[in-house]
Write a protein that holds these residues in place. Structure first.
Motif, PDB file in Angstrom:
ATOM      1  N   TYR A  64       0.842  -1.182   0.000  1.00  0.00           N
ATOM      2  CA  TYR A  64       0.000   0.000   0.000  1.00  0.00           C
ATOM      3  C   TYR A  64       0.879   1.234   0.000  1.00  0.00           C
ATOM      4  O   TYR A  64       2.018   1.211   0.457  1.00  0.00           O
ATOM      5  CB  TYR A  64      -0.998   0.016   1.162  1.00  0.00           C
ATOM      6  CG  TYR A  64      -0.400   0.046   2.545  1.00  0.00           C
ATOM      7  CD1 TYR A  64      -0.137   1.254   3.188  1.00  0.00           C
ATOM      8  CD2 TYR A  64      -0.124  -1.129   3.224  1.00  0.00           C
ATOM      9  CE1 TYR A  64       0.394   1.280   4.464  1.00  0.00           C
ATOM     10  CE2 TYR A  64       0.402  -1.113   4.504  1.00  0.00           C
ATOM     11  CZ  TYR A  64       0.659   0.096   5.119  1.00  0.00           C
ATOM     12  OH  TYR A  64       1.187   0.121   6.382  1.00  0.00           O
ATOM     13  N   SER A  65       0.347   2.283  -0.575  1.00  0.00           N
ATOM     14  CA  SER A  65       1.055   3.558  -0.644  1.00  0.00           C
ATOM     15  C   SER A  65       0.110   4.654  -0.208  1.00  0.00           C
ATOM     16  O   SER A  65      -1.107   4.547  -0.385  1.00  0.00           O
ATOM     17  CB  SER A  65       1.525   3.849  -2.073  1.00  0.00           C
ATOM     18  OG  SER A  65       2.434   2.873  -2.512  1.00  0.00           O
ATOM     19  N   TYR A  66       0.688   5.694   0.359  1.00  0.00           N
ATOM     20  CA  TYR A  66      -0.105   6.844   0.779  1.00  0.00           C
ATOM     21  C   TYR A  66       0.771   8.083   0.706  1.00  0.00           C
ATOM     22  O   TYR A  66       1.996   7.997   0.638  1.00  0.00           O
ATOM     23  CB  TYR A  66      -0.648   6.652   2.200  1.00  0.00           C
ATOM     24  CG  TYR A  66       0.434   6.533   3.249  1.00  0.00           C
ATOM     25  CD1 TYR A  66       0.853   7.641   3.977  1.00  0.00           C
ATOM     26  CD2 TYR A  66       1.050   5.311   3.502  1.00  0.00           C
ATOM     27  CE1 TYR A  66       1.857   7.534   4.927  1.00  0.00           C
ATOM     28  CE2 TYR A  66       2.047   5.193   4.453  1.00  0.00           C
ATOM     29  CZ  TYR A  66       2.445   6.312   5.162  1.00  0.00           C
ATOM     30  OH  TYR A  66       3.445   6.197   6.096  1.00  0.00           O
ATOM     31  N   VAL A  67       0.137   9.225   0.718  1.00  0.00           N
ATOM     32  CA  VAL A  67       0.856  10.494   0.717  1.00  0.00           C
ATOM     33  C   VAL A  67       0.920  10.973   2.160  1.00  0.00           C
ATOM     34  O   VAL A  67      -0.111  11.139   2.815  1.00  0.00           O
ATOM     35  CB  VAL A  67       0.146  11.536  -0.178  1.00  0.00           C
ATOM     36  CG1 VAL A  67       0.890  12.863  -0.142  1.00  0.00           C
ATOM     37  CG2 VAL A  67       0.035  11.017  -1.607  1.00  0.00           C
ATOM     38  N   ASP A  68       2.146  11.170   2.663  1.00  0.00           N
ATOM     39  CA  ASP A  68       2.290  11.584   4.059  1.00  0.00           C
ATOM     40  C   ASP A  68       2.041  13.093   4.206  1.00  0.00           C
ATOM     41  O   ASP A  68       1.828  13.792   3.206  1.00  0.00           O
ATOM     42  CB  ASP A  68       3.647  11.144   4.615  1.00  0.00           C
ATOM     43  CG  ASP A  68       4.827  11.961   4.123  1.00  0.00           C
ATOM     44  OD1 ASP A  68       4.633  12.963   3.404  1.00  0.00           O
ATOM     45  OD2 ASP A  68       5.966  11.600   4.463  1.00  0.00           O
ATOM     46  N   PRO A  69       2.043  13.607   5.434  1.00  0.00           N
ATOM     47  CA  PRO A  69       1.756  15.034   5.641  1.00  0.00           C
ATOM     48  C   PRO A  69       2.735  15.985   4.947  1.00  0.00           C
ATOM     49  O   PRO A  69       2.423  17.150   4.744  1.00  0.00           O
ATOM     50  CB  PRO A  69       1.837  15.195   7.163  1.00  0.00           C
ATOM     51  CG  PRO A  69       1.521  13.844   7.694  1.00  0.00           C
ATOM     52  CD  PRO A  69       2.106  12.880   6.696  1.00  0.00           C
ATOM     53  N   ARG A  70       3.904  15.469   4.588  1.00  0.00           N
ATOM     54  CA  ARG A  70       4.877  16.306   3.867  1.00  0.00           C
ATOM     55  C   ARG A  70       4.765  16.111   2.359  1.00  0.00           C
ATOM     56  O   ARG A  70       5.668  16.470   1.616  1.00  0.00           O
ATOM     57  CB  ARG A  70       6.286  15.984   4.341  1.00  0.00           C
ATOM     58  CG  ARG A  70       6.493  16.371   5.789  1.00  0.00           C
ATOM     59  CD  ARG A  70       7.899  16.124   6.219  1.00  0.00           C
ATOM     60  NE  ARG A  70       8.044  16.574   7.597  1.00  0.00           N
ATOM     61  CZ  ARG A  70       8.996  16.194   8.398  1.00  0.00           C
ATOM     62  NH1 ARG A  70       9.915  15.361   7.973  1.00  0.00           N
ATOM     63  NH2 ARG A  70       9.058  16.640   9.626  1.00  0.00           N
ATOM     64  N   PHE A  71       3.677  15.477   1.933  1.00  0.00           N
ATOM     65  CA  PHE A  71       3.373  15.238   0.521  1.00  0.00           C
ATOM     66  C   PHE A  71       4.382  14.314  -0.152  1.00  0.00           C
ATOM     67  O   PHE A  71       4.635  14.417  -1.338  1.00  0.00           O
ATOM     68  CB  PHE A  71       3.236  16.559  -0.246  1.00  0.00           C
ATOM     69  CG  PHE A  71       2.165  17.438   0.320  1.00  0.00           C
ATOM     70  CD1 PHE A  71       0.831  17.140   0.117  1.00  0.00           C
ATOM     71  CD2 PHE A  71       2.497  18.537   1.099  1.00  0.00           C
ATOM     72  CE1 PHE A  71      -0.159  17.930   0.663  1.00  0.00           C
ATOM     73  CE2 PHE A  71       1.510  19.333   1.657  1.00  0.00           C
ATOM     74  CZ  PHE A  71       0.181  19.026   1.436  1.00  0.00           C
ATOM     75  N   LYS A  72       4.939  13.400   0.625  1.00  0.00           N
ATOM     76  CA  LYS A  72       5.848  12.399   0.080  1.00  0.00           C
ATOM     77  C   LYS A  72       5.093  11.074   0.014  1.00  0.00           C
ATOM     78  O   LYS A  72       4.387  10.711   0.949  1.00  0.00           O
ATOM     79  CB  LYS A  72       7.080  12.262   0.968  1.00  0.00           C
ATOM     80  CG  LYS A  72       8.087  11.295   0.415  1.00  0.00           C
ATOM     81  CD  LYS A  72       9.387  11.349   1.160  1.00  0.00           C
ATOM     82  CE  LYS A  72      10.334  10.388   0.477  1.00  0.00           C
ATOM     83  NZ  LYS A  72      11.672  10.512   0.918  1.00  0.00           N
ATOM     84  N   VAL A  73       5.252  10.356  -1.090  1.00  0.00           N
ATOM     85  CA  VAL A  73       4.588   9.059  -1.232  1.00  0.00           C
ATOM     86  C   VAL A  73       5.371   8.026  -0.431  1.00  0.00           C
ATOM     87  O   VAL A  73       6.581   7.869  -0.604  1.00  0.00           O
ATOM     88  CB  VAL A  73       4.503   8.640  -2.714  1.00  0.00           C
ATOM     89  CG1 VAL A  73       3.914   7.237  -2.841  1.00  0.00           C
ATOM     90  CG2 VAL A  73       3.680   9.643  -3.504  1.00  0.00           C
TER      91      VAL A  73
END
Length: 140
Positions: A64-73
């Motif tokens: 799974y992948s997500y975008v973290d709060p710093r906009f990094k995948v």
């Protein structure tokens, strides 16, 4: 008549309860499966994806992948099997200097507390050897 009605009601409840038979189904063996999805908070904007497959023998693999709060995948690959859940982050998060300093303070405090407890235990053990009537548990 009132007693007769009560007895009939109780008999009816007893018969109904006797007819309720709870059966527990035997666990079914795992079946192979596969799924994937992509989702986002806004239409046309994907900010997380997930895919997973199972081979039917109890081994599950996925990513799974997500975008973290710093906009990094961030991408996580995982395997779940008889030995547990094993996840691997593709790009591990590194501590900021503030977090690293807080961890060091915590480690130092823990070491100091552990040393104090070891010293107190040694003192009490020595007291007990010198005086067999000495109480091991004291309020100091």
């Amino acid at each position: 008549m009132k007693h007769f009605t009560a007895v009939l009601t109780l008999m009816g409840l007893a018969v109904s309860a006797a007819q309720l038979i709870v059966t527990e189904e035997a666990p079914q063996p795992p079946h192979p499966y596969s799924f994937s999805y992509a989702a986002g908070r806004a239409p046309g904007h994907v900010d997380r994806v997930h895919s997973e497959t199972s081979d039917g023998s109890g081994v599950v693999k996925g990513q799974y992948s997500y975008v973290d709060p710093r906009f990094k995948v961030r991408t996580v690959d995982y395997v779940a099997d008889a030995h547990g859940f094993h996840a691997q982050l593709s790009d591990p998060v590194r501590d900021t200097p503030t977090v690293a300093a807080a961890k060091q303070r915590h480690h130092d405090l823990f070491a100091r507390i552990a040393a104090d407890h070891a010293r107190i235990a040694a003192e009490r053990a020595q007291d007990a050897l010198e005086d067999p009537n000495h109480l091991l548990v004291q309020n100091k």
